[in-house]
Scaffold this active site. Structure first.
Site, PDB file in Angstrom:
ATOM      1  N   GLU A   1      -4.337   8.473  -2.338  1.00  0.00           N
ATOM      2  CA  GLU A   1      -4.866   7.190  -1.866  1.00  0.00           C
ATOM      3  C   GLU A   1      -5.283   6.303  -3.047  1.00  0.00           C
ATOM      4  O   GLU A   1      -5.199   5.075  -2.969  1.00  0.00           O
ATOM      5  CB  GLU A   1      -6.050   7.426  -0.924  1.00  0.00           C
TER       6      GLU A   1
ATOM      7  N   HIS B   1       0.837  -1.198   0.000  1.00  0.00           N
ATOM      8  CA  HIS B   1       0.000   0.000   0.000  1.00  0.00           C
ATOM      9  C   HIS B   1       0.881   1.260   0.000  1.00  0.00           C
ATOM     10  O   HIS B   1       0.734   2.150  -0.855  1.00  0.00           O
ATOM     11  CB  HIS B   1      -0.901  -0.030   1.235  1.00  0.00           C
ATOM     12  N   GLU B   2       1.802   1.320   0.944  1.00  0.00           N
ATOM     13  CA  GLU B   2       2.673   2.509   1.016  1.00  0.00           C
ATOM     14  C   GLU B   2       3.558   2.610  -0.228  1.00  0.00           C
ATOM     15  O   GLU B   2       3.925   3.712  -0.654  1.00  0.00           O
ATOM     16  CB  GLU B   2       3.527   2.488   2.288  1.00  0.00           C
TER      17      GLU B   2
ATOM     18  N   HIS C   1       1.801   4.717  -2.638  1.00  0.00           N
ATOM     19  CA  HIS C   1       2.034   6.137  -2.330  1.00  0.00           C
ATOM     20  C   HIS C   1       3.420   6.567  -2.813  1.00  0.00           C
ATOM     21  O   HIS C   1       3.604   7.643  -3.383  1.00  0.00           O
ATOM     22  CB  HIS C   1       1.959   6.372  -0.822  1.00  0.00           C
TER      23      HIS C   1
END
Lengths: 448, 448
Positions: free
Chosen positions: A296, A266-267, A270
């Site tokens: 996001e 997930h990160e 980003h």
């Protein structure tokens, strides 16, 4: 030099201070010993005030006016004109709030975050409460200042800070729809899952060093460049740093490797977005990330759309099995896929699935509006949280650790942020669907 | 508010920026990925320029004049009067050099340091050379600016920056004495050592995790508080951070544990001094460290006077043996003591003993003066270094890695710093001798 060029210089200097401040935040979350918290808050506050004060002098207003006149006369190309609009937006934010309030929220947020690091594992809401009250009081003052300056509602002024133009009216329309649709849909999904029987969970313990190696291998496969970034540990995962030095964090447990791994992926989403921002506009407002909704959408594009899918697992599962000597039916691809796409009435937002995640967000959205307006006193938050969970998700948290203390956001003064998570999830699904419709070989590409 | 109080506010804000800059340096040396170096240099330069510009406006000169008039009229107590004198010193430094030069040396020093991290292990002086030339050119410009402002010689202006009032005349008097005395003394020591036969070296490999545990145990025993500091790894050991968050570094090798351990104990001395600075004067000039000579006297008090002595080893040796399963004659206390106090014609300053260390410094002192004046072109440095080593220490480095590339100081523009090391060593010996003469039970206290 033209007024616009003067402004570019000014905003570059300002961005450098913000970058330095960003490193101080990152270090606080990952490296800083607890005894340094007060001093660090003072350092961050001093930089925040300086960053603010750089825009509030009368000469900046004059430069903006002059540059806007030049833009109207057609003197700026599209990128510069857009940059100038973003400069004006930053100026409006800087001039709306007195710098004493900027310093005060930094100090209060820091103190509150440091307490939260112990209050959450200690399940001690009473200890957190006065800190949260102070952060909330200051956030309300900031929201009121902005509301007055921008001519909008206080909560809208906070939403706009995370995603330009976002209003509660927009959020309501989407969230009301979701709140109508999801509970019934959740029942359907759970019924269908029940018919298939529960997936098997790979048995641990999962050594942290092996989890980290696997995570960095998959980050690299996704395009994360360790010459321009790091992976560390923090109490709440986040992405910090700058485009040429993107710093992501996770938290490990030896019982399970999926939570940390999916957090890392997930990160990584980003991080890839930050790293891909236009280098020619580095340190100019138009070169910065386009709001938290878009941010996001990129993290969830990677995590939810790509990494929890079968194509990615074709690549990743052999690596996972090798990392933990995994063998047997729990490590079967079909089983893992069912595990990664499993829907559950869970307590913890960051571990939630695609179906229940929006319900966690809707809860926070409703509660933070009530906290901000004062309708919900902080003392009543745990009860309201647990009632909301029971109502929306059908589960009641047994404690505050996995209840209203689970997230760092409010502790630090981040109110108006949560809605961008679900709006970002929707954008991610739309982006991925559109991309695959246009280029179906994306899916085979991911598997390869 | 009085002029003096206004100045205290200003210097506090300035110190906060310097603290932030310090963290950016620490991170660069310990955490930052290589690809972030250029951006980091810009961040540091921006902070350095801001810190400088805070003092160069006419209103600061007026405040200083007014506060000094008040002090002369007896309006300030001793601490405040001393603080004001230090403020004036900082102001003289800030106003002597244009901020464009401050930014330029930060950029050049950063680029040079990043190259050095590879040039040293790669033994590649040719690669380092243009970077060192640029750093030297800018350092010369800075020295010239200060010399003009302060009415002194350029090299004295650099010395004064590290230790107020230090001049080449003072250094010469001490170093000429040492250069006369030490070569003969070294012969005597080596002859006596030879008669006793060589000490045994404990056999490795020494696992890095075990070295780190031992180091942190001994740091704790010496009073280092990990709630207010950290131990990390960097290419060149140093002490950074702030008094409530002191960050020391070391570098490990598995062949030997003594070098890293004694390095840690050395930096612990720096750390204890920083941590012990007067908290009531935190962020005021008078509360800052009293120059690098004094700083080094504290690191060497701990390392050379305390930790290489028999009393400390009575405490530490059982811990060392336990850490590495050490057993047999090499781990005998008498042997270890001889090993730790052993004198050798070595190549590397940071591993040097009490007798040869000043000779390493005298070499650097002579060379850096010649580099600064231009008498020694950078291209001729390796040869001059090797000749100087042969002359002063009787050994000729086989390569530049352990020759003129071994230290980070010049690469970063730190010229005029080295003399404080030997002056600090002398101060440490004097302080320890005076302390023990006054309170002989210090020695038994250390053993206990």
């Amino acid at each position: 030099m033209t007024a616009y060029e003067d402004l570019e210089r000014l905003f570059e200097r300002r961005a450098l201070l913000s970058e330095a401040r960003g490193l101080l935040y990152w270090d606080r979350a990952t490296m800083m010993p607890a005894g340094a918290a007060e001093g660090r808050a003072e350092q961050i506050a001093a930089l925040a005030v300086l960053t603010q004060d750089m825009l509030t002098g009368p000469e900046v207003a004059d430069l903006l006016d002059a540059a806007e006149a030049a833009a109207e006369a057609g003197g700026l190309d599209d990128w510069r004109a857009a940059n100038l609009r973003e400069m004006r937006r930053d100026w409006r934010y800087a001039t709306a709030v007195p710098s004493s309030l900027v310093a005060a929220i930094e100090r209060a947020g820091s103190a509150s975050e440091m307490v939260w690091r112990e209050a959450r594992p200690g399940n001690d809401f009473a200890r957190q409460r006065p800190y949260l009250e102070e952060v909330l009081r200051l956030t309300r003052e900031i929201a009121d200042c902005r509301a007055q300056a921008f001519g909008c509602a206080p909560y809208d002024a906070l939403l706009d800070g995370y995603e330009a133009g976002l209003t509660a009216a927009t959020v309501d329309a989407v969230f009301d729809d979701l709140a109508d649709f999801l509970p019934g849909f959740l029942d359907d999904v759970l019924a269908r899952q029940a018919a298939a029987g529960p997936p098997l969970r790979p048995a641990g313990p999962f050594e942290i060093a092996a989890q980290r190696r696997l995570a960095t291998d998959l980050m690299t496969a996704l395009g994360f460049d360790f010459a321009h970034g790091r992976l560390d540990v923090s109490a709440h995962p986040f992405t910090g740093g700058v485009p040429d030095d993107v710093r992501i964090t996770t938290r490990y447990t030896t019982d399970d490797f999926t939570s940390a791994l999916m957090g890392v992926l997930h990160e990584t989403g980003h991080a890839l977005y930050e790293r891909g921002l236009p280098a020619a506009w580095r340190r100019q407002p138009v070169g910065a990330a386009g709001g938290m909704l878009l941010h996001e959408s990129q993290s969830l594009l990677i995590e939810m759309q790509v990494c929890r899918g079968g194509a990615f697992l074709a690549h990743a599962l052999p690596l996972m099995a090798a990392a933990f000597d995994g063998d047997g039916p729990a490590w079967d691809r079909g089983n893992i896929l069912r595990l990664y796409q499993r829907v559950e009435r869970g307590l913890v937002r960051v571990d939630a699935d695609e179906v229940t995640y929006p319900l966690h967000i809707i809860l926070r959205y409703r509660l933070e509006r009530a906290l901000l307006s004062g309708d919900l006193p902080v003392a009543d938050l745990p009860g309201a949280w647990n009632d909301g969970m029971a109502d929306l998700l059908g589960v009641r948290p047994p404690d505050d650790r996995d209840g209203c203390l689970q997230d760092i956001h409010w502790m630090d003064g981040a109110i108006g942020y949560f809605p961008t998570y679900t709006l970002g999830a929707m954008a991610a699904a739309q982006l991925y669907a559109a991309a695959v419709a246009q280029s179906p070989d994306i899916v085979t590409g991911i598997a390869a």
